[in-house]
Design a protein around this motif. Structure first.
Motif, short mmCIF file in Angstrom:
data_model
loop_
_atom_site.label_atom_id
_atom_site.label_comp_id
_atom_site.label_asym_id
_atom_site.label_seq_id
_atom_site.Cartn_x
_atom_site.Cartn_y
_atom_site.Cartn_z
N PHE A 100 -7.48 6.99 3.69
CA PHE A 100 -6.19 6.66 3.08
C PHE A 100 -5.17 7.75 3.38
O PHE A 100 -4.03 7.46 3.74
CB PHE A 100 -6.34 6.47 1.57
N HIS A 103 -4.04 7.45 6.82
CA HIS A 103 -3.14 6.30 6.90
C HIS A 103 -1.74 6.71 6.44
O HIS A 103 -0.74 6.35 7.07
CB HIS A 103 -3.69 5.17 6.03
N CYS A 104 -1.64 7.49 5.36
CA CYS A 104 -0.34 7.96 4.84
C CYS A 104 0.38 8.83 5.87
O CYS A 104 1.59 8.69 6.07
CB CYS A 104 -0.54 8.76 3.55
N TYR A 107 1.65 6.69 8.70
CA TYR A 107 2.79 5.93 8.19
C TYR A 107 4.05 6.79 8.22
O TYR A 107 5.08 6.39 8.75
CB TYR A 107 2.49 5.43 6.78
N TRP A 135 4.75 -2.30 6.27
CA TRP A 135 3.62 -1.36 6.35
C TRP A 135 3.43 -0.66 5.02
O TRP A 135 2.31 -0.38 4.60
CB TRP A 135 3.88 -0.38 7.47
N GLY A 136 4.53 -0.38 4.31
CA GLY A 136 4.44 0.28 3.01
C GLY A 136 3.67 -0.56 1.99
O GLY A 136 2.90 -0.02 1.18
N LEU A 139 0.09 -0.18 2.88
CA LEU A 139 -0.35 1.16 2.49
C LEU A 139 -0.58 1.23 0.98
O LEU A 139 -1.56 1.82 0.51
CB LEU A 139 0.68 2.21 2.92
N HIS A 142 -3.80 -0.45 0.23
CA HIS A 142 -4.89 0.42 0.66
C HIS A 142 -5.16 1.48 -0.40
O HIS A 142 -6.31 1.73 -0.78
CB HIS A 142 -4.54 1.05 2.00
#
Length: 170
Positions: A100, A103-104, A107, A135-136, A139, A142
Motif C-alpha cells: 500500500f 502504491h501511495c 500515485y 486512481w485516488g 488507492l 486499497h
C-alpha cells in the motif's frame, strides 16, 4: 519463509545475506517468496545460518499457500517450517501494508508528473484531475482493504459463503 525469518532474526538485509552466501539478491528474493532453491543455494544458506540442511529442505518440501486460494496449513506444518500461523499472518499483513505504501508513492509521483505535463502543455485546461480522482478512489479502497477498515468480504463472509454452498445452516 524460514530463510526470511532467519535473516530478519539476525538483522541482515537481503543484500547482506547475498554477500555472505555468494548468491544473488534476486535468488534470495525468490527463495523468500517460496520458490524452490537448488541444492547449492540450500547448502550456502545452511552454512551461513548455521542450521542443518534438513531444516531448510523441510520448508521447501511444503506446498506454498496463497491467501484465499487454498486452505491454510495446519499449525503442525508451520512448526516444521519454523513459522507459526500468527507469524505468517503478521508477515503477510506487513507485506500488504508495504504494498500500500508503495502504491501511495507511485500515485504521488505519477500524478505529480501528470500535473507537470498538463500545466506545461495546456495550462488553460486542467485534465490531470481526472486520473488523480480515478486512481485516488482505487488507492483509497486499497488502503481500506489493507488496514481492514471495512471487512465486507472478510473471513466471516467467506465462512458464510462456504457454509451456504455446502448446504449447512449456521
Amino acid at each position: 519463509m524460514i530463510v526470511r525469518k532467519l535473516r530478519l532474526q539476525r538483522g541482515w538485509s537481503q543484500e547482506q545475506l547475498a554477500q555472505l552466501t555468494g548468491l544473488s539478491v534476486r535468488t534470495i528474493q525468490r527463495i523468500e517468496r517460496g520458490q524452490n532453491p537448488g541444492l547449492e543455494s540450500l547448502n550456502a544458506l545452511a552454512a551461513v545460518f548455521e542450521v542443518p540442511l534438513s531444516q531448510l529442505q523441510t520448508e521447501n518440501a511444503m506446498p506454498i499457500h496463497t491467501s484465499g486460494s487454498q486452505p491454510a496449513p495446519t499449525e503442525s506444518a508451520h512448526s516444521t517450517a519454523g513459522l507459526s500461523l500468527q507469524e505468517q499472518q503478521v508477515m503477510e499483513q506487513v507485506r500488504d501494508i508495504k504494498g500500500f505504501y508503495s502504491h501511495c508513492i507511485k500515485y504521488a509521483l505519477i500524478i505529480s508528473l501528470l500535473f507537470v505535463i498538463n500545466l506545461s502543455t495546456s495550462p488553460g485546461h486542467i485534465w490531470a484531475w481526472w486520473p488523480m480522482l480515478g486512481w485516488g478512489i482505487g488507492l483509497a479502497f486499497h488502503g481500506l482493504n489493507v488496514f481492514e477498515v471495512f471487512q465486507f468480504f472478510g473471513p466471516a463472509w467467506e465462512k458464510r459463503q462456504v457454509e451456504k454452498r455446502l448446504g449447512r445452516k449456521l
